[in-house]
Design a protein around this motif. Structure first.
Motif, mmCIF file in Angstrom:
data_model
loop_
_atom_site.group_PDB
_atom_site.id
_atom_site.type_symbol
_atom_site.label_atom_id
_atom_site.label_comp_id
_atom_site.label_asym_id
_atom_site.label_seq_id
_atom_site.Cartn_x
_atom_site.Cartn_y
_atom_site.Cartn_z
ATOM 1 N N ASN A 110 0.816 -1.150 -0.020
ATOM 2 C CA ASN A 110 -0.150 0.095 0.165
ATOM 3 C C ASN A 110 0.830 1.341 0.036
ATOM 4 O OD1 ASN A 110 -2.639 -1.233 -0.218
ATOM 5 N ND2 ASN A 110 -2.728 -1.578 1.957
ATOM 6 N N ALA A 129 -6.196 6.614 -1.927
ATOM 7 C CA ALA A 129 -5.655 5.468 -0.963
ATOM 8 C C ALA A 129 -6.305 4.053 -1.514
ATOM 9 C CB ALA A 129 -6.054 5.412 0.459
ATOM 10 N N HIS A 131 -6.596 0.260 -1.143
ATOM 11 C CA HIS A 131 -6.752 -1.083 -0.207
ATOM 12 C C HIS A 131 -6.231 -2.178 -0.965
ATOM 13 C CE1 HIS A 131 -8.445 1.628 2.289
ATOM 14 N NE2 HIS A 131 -9.824 1.484 1.899
ATOM 15 N N CYS A 136 -6.360 -2.836 3.999
ATOM 16 C CA CYS A 136 -6.595 -1.408 4.084
ATOM 17 C C CYS A 136 -5.337 -0.694 4.310
ATOM 18 C CB CYS A 136 -7.754 -1.276 4.928
ATOM 19 S SG CYS A 136 -9.241 -1.494 4.810
ATOM 20 N N MET A 139 -4.899 4.736 6.927
ATOM 21 C CA MET A 139 -5.647 5.823 6.831
ATOM 22 C C MET A 139 -5.273 7.020 7.634
ATOM 23 S SD MET A 139 -7.573 5.011 3.968
ATOM 24 C CE MET A 139 -8.703 6.049 3.986
ATOM 25 N N GLU A 154 -11.136 6.448 -1.124
ATOM 26 C CA GLU A 154 -10.485 5.149 -1.023
ATOM 27 C C GLU A 154 -10.723 4.322 -2.443
ATOM 28 O OE1 GLU A 154 -12.112 3.029 2.624
ATOM 29 O OE2 GLU A 154 -13.254 4.788 2.714
ATOM 30 N N ALA A 156 -11.475 1.266 -2.997
ATOM 31 C CA ALA A 156 -11.795 0.029 -2.319
ATOM 32 C C ALA A 156 -12.034 -1.339 -3.301
ATOM 33 C CB ALA A 156 -12.733 0.099 -1.504
ATOM 34 N N ALA A 169 -14.087 -0.967 5.222
ATOM 35 C CA ALA A 169 -14.038 0.179 3.969
ATOM 36 C C ALA A 169 -15.097 0.621 3.587
ATOM 37 C CB ALA A 169 -13.183 -0.840 3.159
ATOM 38 N N GLY A 173 -12.600 7.591 4.388
ATOM 39 C CA GLY A 173 -12.337 8.753 3.902
ATOM 40 C C GLY A 173 -13.400 9.438 3.530
ATOM 41 N N ALA A 176 -15.610 6.469 -1.349
ATOM 42 C CA ALA A 176 -14.924 5.128 -1.735
ATOM 43 C C ALA A 176 -15.676 4.562 -2.972
ATOM 44 C CB ALA A 176 -14.845 4.133 -0.560
#
Ligand SMILES: *Cc1c(COP(=O)(O)O)cnc(C)c1O
Length: 381
Positions: A110, A129, A131, A136, A139, A154, A156, A169, A173, A176
């Motif tokens: 990550n 970001a 995952h 994950c 964060m 995210e 995700a 998740a 944030g 996502a």
């Protein structure tokens, strides 16, 4: 040659129930976004403990919807990991904004929050970001790496059902996006879901998903009239999911926790069987129950492995075991190389992961003997 059938890297776990679920939309004729999608969205929001979930045609279009909904455009910069699926960076370009790459951590795969901090400029509007493979991203460290006001998104795609410090998740944030591509643990063929706790953003994204349509002023004042079309004061897209997919998604979501528990069980079996091979590094397991195990991605140590990764992948293929590189370092891809001319050497972690990671089979159509065969084959090297 081997007599056993090839163990695939991934196979969707769909069957009779998903097949039956398609019956109702097909018989009623309600095929596009309708009651099944609404039920799928509601169930998904509940499972991931978020206020809003909007189904889309893919994670890629979901990420695009998020960036467009946040008003990200030309002149803006969005920080993305250098080691991720190409779509994470492509969506930034769809908006006319600039992807700025940050390197990844070789242990977690990550994004490295310290490198995110180094990449922040006055133009930074968001960080995506990822995952990756279902683990994950950190964060809190990412949040701390950027100024207030920078949005955290995210990716995700691999993380349906994952959690970080107890929070699922999707709510870690500002927004996502999830994927239901067949390589992910639950699938609708193609498909995605965006989630957020920001009601205003959800409203904008719902309009953008449907061509930018909104109830017009005239309609608001005069009530529904057969001759009044919606107003269109945003440049929207058609990113609606079909109700056939919604029906399949609802069945798949009901199996998500069982799928993850089974994957977790066999991930531990891999770890127990393989960790004595000093040359094959196991993936990080993360907090208990937090990993969604979209994939089991190992690292083949180029210094100590009995053969280089690519030769190992060929060897495993000949033994009836399908493998894949974890994913790619985006700066090495042709389009990015030519357009941005960034040297992959600037991202040593991503470059190393690109060259040496290897996903081994992990999915819900494998049985214990399949896993043991993979372990035995690797241990026999
Ligand atoms: C699969 C994946 C995507 C793309 O998802 P689609 O639904 O195929 O658009 C984006 N990001 C990551 C990290 C992925 O693994």
């Amino acid at each position: 040659m081997t007599e056993r059938p090839m163990i695939q890297i991934s196979l969707p776990a769909t069957g009779e129930e998903e097949w039956q679920a398609c019956r109702e939309p097909l018989m009623s004729g309600w095929l596009t976004q309708g009651p099944k999608v609404a039920a799928f969205e509601q169930a998904f929001a509940e499972r991931h403990r978020v206020d809003h979930a909007l189904a889309t045609t893919s994670c890629t279009t979901g990420l695009h919807l998020i960036l467009a909904g946040m008003g990200i455009g030309p002149g803006d910069e969005v920080i993305v990991p250098a080691f991720t699926w190409v779509a994470t960076a492509n969506v930034v370009l769809y908006c006319g904004a600039t992807p700025v790459f940050a390197d990844v951590d070789r242990e977690t795969y990550n994004v490295d929050p310290a490198d995110v901090a180094r990449k922040v400029t006055a133009r930074t509007k968001a960080v995506i970001a990822v995952h990756l493979f279902g683990l994950c991203a950190d964060m809190a460290a990412i949040r701390a790496a950027v100024p207030d006001g920078v949005r955290i998104i995210e990716d995700a795609a691999c993380a349906a059902g994952a959690a970080w410090r107890g929070t699922p998740a999707g709510g870690l944030g500002d927004a996502a996006a999830f994927s239901f591509h067949p390589r992910k643990s639950v699938t609708t063929g193609e498909g995605g879901m965006v989630t957020t706790n920001d009601s205003e953003l959800a409203e904008t994204m719902a309009r953008l998903r449907n061509h930018g349509a909104s109830v017009s002023e005239e309609q608001r004042h005069r009530g529904p009239k057969p001759y009044i079309l919606p107003d269109f004061n945003l440049l929207g897209f058609n990113y609606r999911m079909t109700d056939l997919q919604g029906a399949v998604g609802l069945v798949q979501l009901g199996k998500l926790d069982r799928f993850i528990a089974e994957r977790q069980h066999f991930a531990e079996r891999y770890r127990d069987g393989l960790q004595r091979l000093g040359w094959l590094r196991m993936p990080r397991f993360g907090e208990s129950g937090g990993h969604a195990w979209q994939a089991f991605v190992t690292y083949v140590d180029p210094e100590t492995a009995p053969m280089p990764r690519n030769a190992l992948m060929e060897h495993l293929k000949a033994a009836g075991i399908s493998t894949r590189p974890g994913t790619h370092a985006i700066p090495t891809l042709g389009y990015y190389r030519e357009r941005f001319g960034i040297s992959p050497d600037e991202f040593p972690g991503s470059r190393d992961c690109d060259a040496n990671t290897m996903a081994i089979p992990l999915h819900n159509r494998m049985n214990a003997e399949d896993y043991d065969y993979v372990i035995e084959t690797l241990c026999a090297l």
